[in-house]
Design a protein around this motif. Structure first.
Motif, PDB file in Angstrom:
ATOM      1  N   LEU A 168     -60.113  42.659 -38.911  1.00  0.00           N
ATOM      2  CA  LEU A 168     -59.037  42.781 -38.068  1.00  0.00           C
ATOM      3  C   LEU A 168     -58.880  42.841 -36.357  1.00  0.00           C
ATOM      4  CD1 LEU A 168     -56.695  44.809 -41.129  1.00  0.00           C
ATOM      5  CD2 LEU A 168     -57.704  42.316 -40.860  1.00  0.00           C
ATOM      6  N   GLN A 169     -58.877  43.871 -36.043  1.00  0.00           N
ATOM      7  CA  GLN A 169     -58.624  43.825 -34.878  1.00  0.00           C
ATOM      8  C   GLN A 169     -59.552  43.141 -33.793  1.00  0.00           C
ATOM      9  OE1 GLN A 169     -56.846  45.945 -32.972  1.00  0.00           O
ATOM     10  NE2 GLN A 169     -57.051  47.972 -33.614  1.00  0.00           N
ATOM     11  N   TYR A 170     -61.307  42.643 -34.011  1.00  0.00           N
ATOM     12  CA  TYR A 170     -61.691  41.636 -33.610  1.00  0.00           C
ATOM     13  C   TYR A 170     -60.515  39.888 -34.378  1.00  0.00           C
ATOM     14  CZ  TYR A 170     -65.095  37.421 -35.025  1.00  0.00           C
ATOM     15  OH  TYR A 170     -65.617  36.948 -35.191  1.00  0.00           O
ATOM     16  N   ALA A 171     -60.317  40.189 -35.670  1.00  0.00           N
ATOM     17  CA  ALA A 171     -59.698  38.841 -35.599  1.00  0.00           C
ATOM     18  C   ALA A 171     -58.441  38.679 -34.526  1.00  0.00           C
ATOM     19  CB  ALA A 171     -58.865  38.634 -36.916  1.00  0.00           C
ATOM     20  N   LEU A 172     -57.510  39.824 -34.819  1.00  0.00           N
ATOM     21  CA  LEU A 172     -56.640  39.909 -33.704  1.00  0.00           C
ATOM     22  C   LEU A 172     -56.895  39.571 -32.042  1.00  0.00           C
ATOM     23  CD1 LEU A 172     -53.540  40.360 -33.182  1.00  0.00           C
ATOM     24  CD2 LEU A 172     -53.724  42.484 -33.256  1.00  0.00           C
ATOM     25  N   THR A 173     -57.983  40.187 -31.869  1.00  0.00           N
ATOM     26  CA  THR A 173     -58.563  39.475 -30.990  1.00  0.00           C
ATOM     27  C   THR A 173     -58.892  38.265 -29.572  1.00  0.00           C
ATOM     28  OG1 THR A 173     -59.846  41.814 -30.904  1.00  0.00           O
ATOM     29  CG2 THR A 173     -60.417  39.994 -28.636  1.00  0.00           C
TER      30      THR A 173
ATOM     31  N   ALA B 195     -47.254  27.098 -32.815  1.00  0.00           N
ATOM     32  CA  ALA B 195     -46.084  28.430 -33.829  1.00  0.00           C
ATOM     33  C   ALA B 195     -47.306  29.345 -34.756  1.00  0.00           C
ATOM     34  CB  ALA B 195     -44.632  27.951 -34.144  1.00  0.00           C
ATOM     35  N   ASP B 196     -47.881  28.550 -35.424  1.00  0.00           N
ATOM     36  CA  ASP B 196     -48.799  29.389 -36.137  1.00  0.00           C
ATOM     37  C   ASP B 196     -49.728  30.534 -35.317  1.00  0.00           C
ATOM     38  OD1 ASP B 196     -47.944  27.580 -37.943  1.00  0.00           O
ATOM     39  OD2 ASP B 196     -50.402  26.473 -38.302  1.00  0.00           O
ATOM     40  N   GLU B 197     -49.852  30.060 -34.313  1.00  0.00           N
ATOM     41  CA  GLU B 197     -51.273  30.791 -33.697  1.00  0.00           C
ATOM     42  C   GLU B 197     -50.243  32.243 -33.380  1.00  0.00           C
ATOM     43  OE1 GLU B 197     -53.812  30.749 -34.841  1.00  0.00           O
ATOM     44  OE2 GLU B 197     -54.552  28.805 -33.775  1.00  0.00           O
ATOM     45  N   GLN B 198     -49.146  32.366 -32.867  1.00  0.00           N
ATOM     46  CA  GLN B 198     -47.939  33.208 -32.513  1.00  0.00           C
ATOM     47  C   GLN B 198     -47.524  33.899 -34.303  1.00  0.00           C
ATOM     48  OE1 GLN B 198     -43.850  32.953 -30.440  1.00  0.00           O
ATOM     49  NE2 GLN B 198     -43.608  33.053 -32.378  1.00  0.00           N
ATOM     50  N   ASP B 199     -47.823  33.178 -35.275  1.00  0.00           N
ATOM     51  CA  ASP B 199     -47.677  34.365 -36.614  1.00  0.00           C
ATOM     52  C   ASP B 199     -49.167  34.923 -36.795  1.00  0.00           C
ATOM     53  OD1 ASP B 199     -47.146  34.244 -39.255  1.00  0.00           O
ATOM     54  OD2 ASP B 199     -44.980  33.125 -38.835  1.00  0.00           O
ATOM     55  N   HIS B 200     -49.931  34.706 -36.721  1.00  0.00           N
ATOM     56  CA  HIS B 200     -50.514  34.654 -36.898  1.00  0.00           C
ATOM     57  C   HIS B 200     -51.197  36.438 -36.127  1.00  0.00           C
ATOM     58  CE1 HIS B 200     -53.001  31.208 -37.463  1.00  0.00           C
ATOM     59  NE2 HIS B 200     -52.436  31.463 -38.936  1.00  0.00           N
ATOM     60  N   VAL B 201     -50.604  36.089 -34.773  1.00  0.00           N
ATOM     61  CA  VAL B 201     -51.302  37.113 -34.397  1.00  0.00           C
ATOM     62  C   VAL B 201     -50.002  38.524 -34.711  1.00  0.00           C
ATOM     63  CG1 VAL B 201     -50.309  38.543 -31.465  1.00  0.00           C
ATOM     64  CG2 VAL B 201     -51.807  36.243 -31.746  1.00  0.00           C
ATOM     65  N   GLU B 202     -48.512  38.588 -35.332  1.00  0.00           N
ATOM     66  CA  GLU B 202     -47.876  38.837 -35.645  1.00  0.00           C
ATOM     67  C   GLU B 202     -48.117  39.213 -37.292  1.00  0.00           C
ATOM     68  OE1 GLU B 202     -43.869  36.530 -33.394  1.00  0.00           O
ATOM     69  OE2 GLU B 202     -44.038  36.451 -35.689  1.00  0.00           O
ATOM     70  N   LEU B 203     -49.144  38.652 -38.106  1.00  0.00           N
ATOM     71  CA  LEU B 203     -49.034  39.861 -38.952  1.00  0.00           C
ATOM     72  C   LEU B 203     -50.010  40.105 -39.147  1.00  0.00           C
ATOM     73  CD1 LEU B 203     -49.804  39.328 -42.541  1.00  0.00           C
ATOM     74  CD2 LEU B 203     -50.745  37.187 -41.494  1.00  0.00           C
TER      75      LEU B 203
ATOM     76  N   LYS C  16     -41.067  33.985 -39.852  1.00  0.00           N
ATOM     77  CA  LYS C  16     -41.120  35.128 -39.331  1.00  0.00           C
ATOM     78  C   LYS C  16     -40.713  36.235 -41.316  1.00  0.00           C
ATOM     79  CE  LYS C  16     -40.364  37.425 -36.110  1.00  0.00           C
ATOM     80  NZ  LYS C  16     -41.272  38.270 -35.884  1.00  0.00           N
ATOM     81  N   LEU C  17     -40.219  35.389 -42.004  1.00  0.00           N
ATOM     82  CA  LEU C  17     -40.625  35.374 -43.945  1.00  0.00           C
ATOM     83  C   LEU C  17     -41.921  35.444 -44.210  1.00  0.00           C
ATOM     84  CD1 LEU C  17     -38.240  36.571 -45.782  1.00  0.00           C
ATOM     85  CD2 LEU C  17     -38.436  34.235 -46.632  1.00  0.00           C
ATOM     86  N   SER C  18     -42.705  33.811 -43.656  1.00  0.00           N
ATOM     87  CA  SER C  18     -43.934  34.180 -44.480  1.00  0.00           C
ATOM     88  C   SER C  18     -44.641  35.440 -43.777  1.00  0.00           C
ATOM     89  CB  SER C  18     -44.433  32.859 -44.238  1.00  0.00           C
ATOM     90  OG  SER C  18     -44.205  32.670 -42.677  1.00  0.00           O
ATOM     91  N   THR C  19     -44.515  35.650 -42.444  1.00  0.00           N
ATOM     92  CA  THR C  19     -45.152  37.019 -41.802  1.00  0.00           C
ATOM     93  C   THR C  19     -45.197  37.700 -42.376  1.00  0.00           C
ATOM     94  OG1 THR C  19     -45.157  35.852 -39.474  1.00  0.00           O
ATOM     95  CG2 THR C  19     -45.590  38.296 -40.052  1.00  0.00           C
ATOM     96  N   ARG C  20     -43.514  38.723 -43.166  1.00  0.00           N
ATOM     97  CA  ARG C  20     -43.265  39.768 -43.065  1.00  0.00           C
ATOM     98  C   ARG C  20     -44.279  39.660 -45.087  1.00  0.00           C
ATOM     99  NH1 ARG C  20     -38.022  39.444 -42.154  1.00  0.00           N
ATOM    100  NH2 ARG C  20     -37.795  39.803 -39.845  1.00  0.00           N
TER     101      ARG C  20
ATOM    102  N   THR D 221     -50.948  42.182 -36.312  1.00  0.00           N
ATOM    103  CA  THR D 221     -50.218  43.513 -35.578  1.00  0.00           C
ATOM    104  C   THR D 221     -49.731  44.021 -36.982  1.00  0.00           C
ATOM    105  OG1 THR D 221     -50.301  41.944 -33.605  1.00  0.00           O
ATOM    106  CG2 THR D 221     -48.936  44.171 -33.279  1.00  0.00           C
ATOM    107  N   SER D 222     -48.813  44.059 -37.388  1.00  0.00           N
ATOM    108  CA  SER D 222     -48.256  44.686 -38.800  1.00  0.00           C
ATOM    109  C   SER D 222     -49.263  44.954 -39.212  1.00  0.00           C
ATOM    110  CB  SER D 222     -47.274  44.072 -38.703  1.00  0.00           C
ATOM    111  OG  SER D 222     -47.259  42.560 -38.748  1.00  0.00           O
ATOM    112  N   ALA D 223     -50.332  44.342 -39.719  1.00  0.00           N
ATOM    113  CA  ALA D 223     -51.460  44.965 -40.533  1.00  0.00           C
ATOM    114  C   ALA D 223     -52.404  46.185 -40.210  1.00  0.00           C
ATOM    115  CB  ALA D 223     -52.282  43.451 -41.096  1.00  0.00           C
ATOM    116  N   ILE D 224     -52.944  45.891 -39.060  1.00  0.00           N
ATOM    117  CA  ILE D 224     -53.297  46.819 -37.951  1.00  0.00           C
ATOM    118  C   ILE D 224     -52.070  48.137 -37.987  1.00  0.00           C
ATOM    119  CG2 ILE D 224     -54.328  47.580 -36.107  1.00  0.00           C
ATOM    120  CD1 ILE D 224     -55.346  44.454 -36.028  1.00  0.00           C
ATOM    121  N   ALA D 225     -51.436  47.875 -37.493  1.00  0.00           N
ATOM    122  CA  ALA D 225     -50.280  48.716 -37.176  1.00  0.00           C
ATOM    123  C   ALA D 225     -49.678  49.931 -38.156  1.00  0.00           C
ATOM    124  CB  ALA D 225     -48.454  48.584 -36.605  1.00  0.00           C
ATOM    125  N   ALA D 226     -49.965  48.916 -39.587  1.00  0.00           N
ATOM    126  CA  ALA D 226     -49.918  49.542 -40.807  1.00  0.00           C
ATOM    127  C   ALA D 226     -50.548  50.575 -41.470  1.00  0.00           C
ATOM    128  CB  ALA D 226     -49.557  48.893 -42.586  1.00  0.00           C
TER     129      ALA D 226
END
Ligand SMILES: *[C@@H]1O[C@H](CO)[C@@H](O)[C@H](O)[C@H]1NC(C)=O
Length: 307
Positions: free
Chosen positions: A34-39, A78-86, A2-6, A88-93
């Motif tokens: 970014l959207q492509y990477a998240l896809t 867990a890494d892939e889940q972290d990439h999705v979270e990262l 979580k920390l690293s994602t944030r 997602t927040s970058a795009i939302a930002a």
């Protein structure tokens, strides 16, 4: 996690690159990338989770994988889940709506075919980040993409090694363009939420490798294009820093060619309209890519350089 994602998301937030005008020749924006990477990360995330939901640790060990492999696999998930979270927040930002996960159809039936597909998907993911890197205008985003690329490459190596393949099968990574990667990803996507923003990508007509893999250099090999190719065409392989076109012959509805001796590791084959002598352009592509796993020849080590 979580920390690293944030903290990485904060790094992305600090970038103002998205508000900068992109160069005229730039067809896609950093937000598109970014959207492509998240896809792609959604695809990997759902793929891995469906694997560990279907198969237990003892299923993996019964299939010949070690308990150490299974432990590593959980970190990969867990890494892939972290990439999705990262992402997602970058795009939302940026104020944009991050693409949501799609529905997928992954053709694995047991731990072995799951790991084989994991290896292929990780290789494609690594190629996607390498190809995408050249399109990113923000140095901050480029740094984050490079950081994810390293991790995808470690995942690729883990999967290849545990399949008994040579992990470092090519001295160089292979870059793939947006549409090339999307063509491969689209073959696993059954439907996406209608609310997902459209990406500036398209899938090329399909090309399927019809022979067993891995194959080797110098071996005659056949591909099945989605429809009949024109009378003049080339088979173009992309592998590491090499792009090479060879002749192919139409045998029924199959294209037959010989694997060139400069192709090794997870490589990509296309039917192209031209003999491609520089970089492969989208406008050259008629069909593909198809994925071809080519066992590398014995390593050639020259101690003469030491003297
Ligand atoms: C493609 O062009 C290169 C460079 O001119 C040439 O060496 C090669 O033979 C050509 N390949 C085919 C399949 O025509």
């Amino acid at each position: 996690m979580k920390l690293s994602t944030r903290s990485a998301a904060t790094l992305l937030l600090a970038s103002t690159a998205l508000s900068h005008p992109v160069e005229k020749r730039q067809a896609v924006t950093d937000l598109d990338i970014l959207q492509y990477a998240l896809t792609l990360e959604h695809l990997e995330n759902v793929f891995y989770k469906s694997g560990i939901e279907q198969f237990t640790e003892s299923d993996f060990t019964a299939a010949g994988f070690s308990t150490q492999y299974f432990t590593n696999l959980l970190y990969v998930v867990a890494d892939e889940q972290d990439h999705v979270e990262l992402l997602t927040s970058a795009i939302a930002a940026t104020g944009a709506t991050p693409v949501a996960a799609c529905a997928y159809d992954f053709p694995f039936t047991d731990p072995m075919s799951f790991v084989a597909l994991a290896s292929v998907l990780e290789g494609v993911g690594t190629s996607a980040y390498l190809g995408g890197a050249g399109l990113i205008t923000s140095k901050t985003y480029l740094g984050v993409a490079g950081s994810i690329l390293v991790t995808e490459s470690i995942h690729t190596s883990l999967q290849r090694f545990n399949l008994g393949e040579i992990a470092p099968a090519n001295p160089y990574g292979t870059a793939l363009g947006l549409n090339e990667v999307y063509t491969l990803a689209a073959s696993f996507i059954t439907s996406c939420p209608a609310s997902n923003p459209a990406l500036p990508v398209k899938a090329f007509p399909g090309l399927t490798a019809t022979q067993g893999e891995p194959t080797s250099q110098g071996i005659s090999y056949t591909f099945q294009p989605a429809s009949a190719p024109p009378s003049t065409f080339f088979v173009t392989f992309v592998s590491g820093l090499t792009t090479v076109s060879v002749t192919g012959t139409l045998e029924g509805d199959m294209v037959s060619t010989v694997i060139p001796d400069t192709i090794q590791g997870q490589s990509y084959a296309f039917i192209t309209s031209q003999n491609v002598t520089g970089a492969l352009l989208d406008s050259d592509v008629l069909f593909g890519p198809a994925i071809v796993e080519v066992t590398p020849p014995s390593p050639r080590i020259d101690f003469g350089e030491e003297k």
